[in-house]
Scaffold this motif. Structure first.
Motif, PDB file in Angstrom:
ATOM      1  N   THR A 217      78.955  19.756  46.374  1.00  0.00           N
ATOM      2  CA  THR A 217      78.957  20.673  45.244  1.00  0.00           C
ATOM      3  C   THR A 217      78.204  21.950  45.599  1.00  0.00           C
ATOM      4  O   THR A 217      78.634  23.062  45.256  1.00  0.00           O
ATOM      5  CB  THR A 217      78.330  20.002  44.011  1.00  0.00           C
ATOM      6  N   ALA A 218      77.077  21.801  46.310  1.00  0.00           N
ATOM      7  CA  ALA A 218      76.327  22.977  46.758  1.00  0.00           C
ATOM      8  C   ALA A 218      77.134  23.784  47.775  1.00  0.00           C
ATOM      9  O   ALA A 218      77.182  25.017  47.712  1.00  0.00           O
ATOM     10  CB  ALA A 218      74.991  22.546  47.359  1.00  0.00           C
ATOM     11  N   VAL A 219      77.783  23.100  48.699  1.00  0.00           N
ATOM     12  CA  VAL A 219      78.587  23.776  49.730  1.00  0.00           C
ATOM     13  C   VAL A 219      79.715  24.582  49.081  1.00  0.00           C
ATOM     14  O   VAL A 219      79.918  25.765  49.395  1.00  0.00           O
ATOM     15  CB  VAL A 219      79.156  22.742  50.728  1.00  0.00           C
ATOM     16  N   GLU A 220      80.449  23.966  48.173  1.00  0.00           N
ATOM     17  CA  GLU A 220      81.579  24.652  47.546  1.00  0.00           C
ATOM     18  C   GLU A 220      81.103  25.759  46.605  1.00  0.00           C
ATOM     19  O   GLU A 220      81.692  26.838  46.552  1.00  0.00           O
ATOM     20  CB  GLU A 220      82.453  23.650  46.784  1.00  0.00           C
ATOM     21  N   GLY A 221      80.027  25.502  45.867  1.00  0.00           N
ATOM     22  CA  GLY A 221      79.544  26.481  44.911  1.00  0.00           C
ATOM     23  C   GLY A 221      78.985  27.728  45.569  1.00  0.00           C
ATOM     24  O   GLY A 221      79.237  28.854  45.110  1.00  0.00           O
ATOM     25  N   TYR A 222      78.225  27.536  46.638  1.00  0.00           N
ATOM     26  CA  TYR A 222      77.662  28.699  47.334  1.00  0.00           C
ATOM     27  C   TYR A 222      78.771  29.538  47.971  1.00  0.00           C
ATOM     28  O   TYR A 222      78.687  30.770  47.992  1.00  0.00           O
ATOM     29  CB  TYR A 222      76.671  28.238  48.385  1.00  0.00           C
ATOM     30  N   GLY A 261      91.661  12.922  45.734  1.00  0.00           N
ATOM     31  CA  GLY A 261      90.382  13.425  45.257  1.00  0.00           C
ATOM     32  C   GLY A 261      90.308  14.931  45.154  1.00  0.00           C
ATOM     33  O   GLY A 261      89.211  15.500  45.089  1.00  0.00           O
ATOM     34  N   LEU A 262      91.458  15.614  45.105  1.00  0.00           N
ATOM     35  CA  LEU A 262      91.433  17.072  45.072  1.00  0.00           C
ATOM     36  C   LEU A 262      90.975  17.595  43.716  1.00  0.00           C
ATOM     37  O   LEU A 262      90.435  18.697  43.627  1.00  0.00           O
ATOM     38  CB  LEU A 262      92.820  17.622  45.422  1.00  0.00           C
ATOM     39  N   GLY A 263      91.182  16.819  42.663  1.00  0.00           N
ATOM     40  CA  GLY A 263      90.648  17.222  41.365  1.00  0.00           C
ATOM     41  C   GLY A 263      89.136  17.220  41.362  1.00  0.00           C
ATOM     42  O   GLY A 263      88.485  18.079  40.770  1.00  0.00           O
ATOM     43  N   MET A 264      88.545  16.237  42.066  1.00  0.00           N
ATOM     44  CA  MET A 264      87.091  16.179  42.175  1.00  0.00           C
ATOM     45  C   MET A 264      86.565  17.384  42.944  1.00  0.00           C
ATOM     46  O   MET A 264      85.517  17.934  42.627  1.00  0.00           O
ATOM     47  CB  MET A 264      86.675  14.880  42.876  1.00  0.00           C
ATOM     48  N   GLN A 267      86.273  20.239  40.692  1.00  0.00           N
ATOM     49  CA  GLN A 267      85.088  20.087  39.851  1.00  0.00           C
ATOM     50  C   GLN A 267      83.837  20.503  40.611  1.00  0.00           C
ATOM     51  O   GLN A 267      82.925  21.115  40.037  1.00  0.00           O
ATOM     52  CB  GLN A 267      84.970  18.644  39.369  1.00  0.00           C
ATOM     53  N   GLN A 268      83.784  20.194  41.911  1.00  0.00           N
ATOM     54  CA  GLN A 268      82.651  20.618  42.725  1.00  0.00           C
ATOM     55  C   GLN A 268      82.568  22.142  42.781  1.00  0.00           C
ATOM     56  O   GLN A 268      81.481  22.720  42.677  1.00  0.00           O
ATOM     57  CB  GLN A 268      82.775  20.037  44.129  1.00  0.00           C
TER      58      GLN A 268
END
Length: 316
Positions: A217-222, A261-264, A267-268
């Motif tokens: 989540t941190a990797v994708e968000g940043y 798991g692409l929906g997850m 979400q990340q």
């Protein structure tokens, strides 16, 4: 090239392990057109310029010290499948080593499922930053699947060079994260190994899975934060059209996306982006980059929901 040959490759799966990786590669490629990889000099220069410009802008905006990975490749779909078969084989090796006798029917089912997944992804992935987790070397790689980039740009009705540049910037933001945080690959590998070790013994380690999800989540968000601040053009229309294309897919494609798991992953993106947007608004983009100082400065799941908690713990 066709479904018959793909099925035949899966049906002929052999070996002692739960998955015949040679059959996976053969079946996935037999059911996937490789796509054209004939690049003009101008297009080759365009990829080079986009990646270089992305590196320079992300360095400036994020105030990060990183360089591009050793391998930057423009691929067709078969090239991408081969690279990712190797990755999946490495990641799943610990489970395979723990497996005892595997019935032939189970091997065929496992091989077919993996081939189907890689074929679907090979037809849809636009670009990929590959940290080559669990590899024997520290080299990372950056891939651009040229046939998919061209096809999707046409489907969306957007200018091809602009769309390619957008993809390049997005993937280079991931190179920035792993380049600025040399410990990140090892941290993810250790978490994955803990999870896989428990799985191979029949246990589900929810703590390790949760930690891996929070890290991703941190990797994708940043990456989303850097894209917003570094890309040298407005791209709301590109994001909107890509999202509309994803939502407009048929029920089979939607089912496959959930299975993979692409929906997850989406979400990340969304949770991580909200966290970093709030941190950057409070303290600036460079301060948000402090998340990569060490494993201890990664946000917890609670901190992702309440960014001020992370700011107070790490920055104050």
């Amino acid at each position: 090239m066709g479904l018959y040959h793909s099925v035949r490759a899966v049906a002929g799966a052999t070996g002692d392990g739960p998955i015949d990786w040679n059959a996976v590669a053969e079946a996935a490629k037999e059911s996937t057109e490789p796509g054209d990889l004939t690049l003009s000099d101008a297009e080759t220069e365009g990829f080079t310029t986009d990646v270089r410009d992305a590196r320079d802008r992300v360095r400036e905006v994020g105030e990060l010290d990183f360089d591009l990975p050793a391998t930057v490749e423009i691929q067709n779909r078969h090239h991408w499948i081969d690279a990712n078969v190797a990755t999946f084989e490495r990641v799943m090796a610990p489970i395979e080593q723990q497996a005892e006798y595997i019935p032939g029917v189970a091997r065929v089912v496992n091989t077919g499922s993996m081939a189907f997944a890689l074929s679907f992804l090979g037809n849809n992935v636009l670009g990929q930053y590959d940290p080559l987790l669990l590899a024997d070397n520290d080299d990372h790689a950056l891939y651009f699947v040229r046939p998919n980039i061209q096809r999707v740009a046409g489907q969306l009705g957007v200018e091809g060079d602009r769309f390619r540049r957008w993809i390049a910037f997005h993937e280079v933001t991931h190179a920035a994260e792993f380049g600025a945080a040399p410990w990140l690959s090892e941290h993810m590998e250790e978490t994955m190994e803990e999870t896989i070790e428990k799985l191979s013994s029949g246990e589900l380690d929810r703590d390790s899975l949760g930690e891996l999800d929070t890290t991703m989540t941190a990797v994708e968000g940043y990456a989303e934060l850097l894209m917003d601040r570094a890309f040298d053009d407005e791209y709301d229309d590109l994001r909107r059209k890509v999202d509309e294309r994803r939502k407009g897919r048929g029920p089979v494609a939607q089912l496959v996306r959930r299975f993979l798991g692409l929906g997850m992953k989406r979400q990340q993106y969304e949770r991580g982006k909200a966290f970093f947007d709030e941190v950057a608004d409070m303290r600036g983009v460079a301060a948000a980059g402090r998340v990569w100082d060490s494993p201890e400065t990664l946000p917890t799941d609670d901190e992702i929901e309440t960014p001020r908690m992370w700011v107070e713990r790490v920055l104050d």
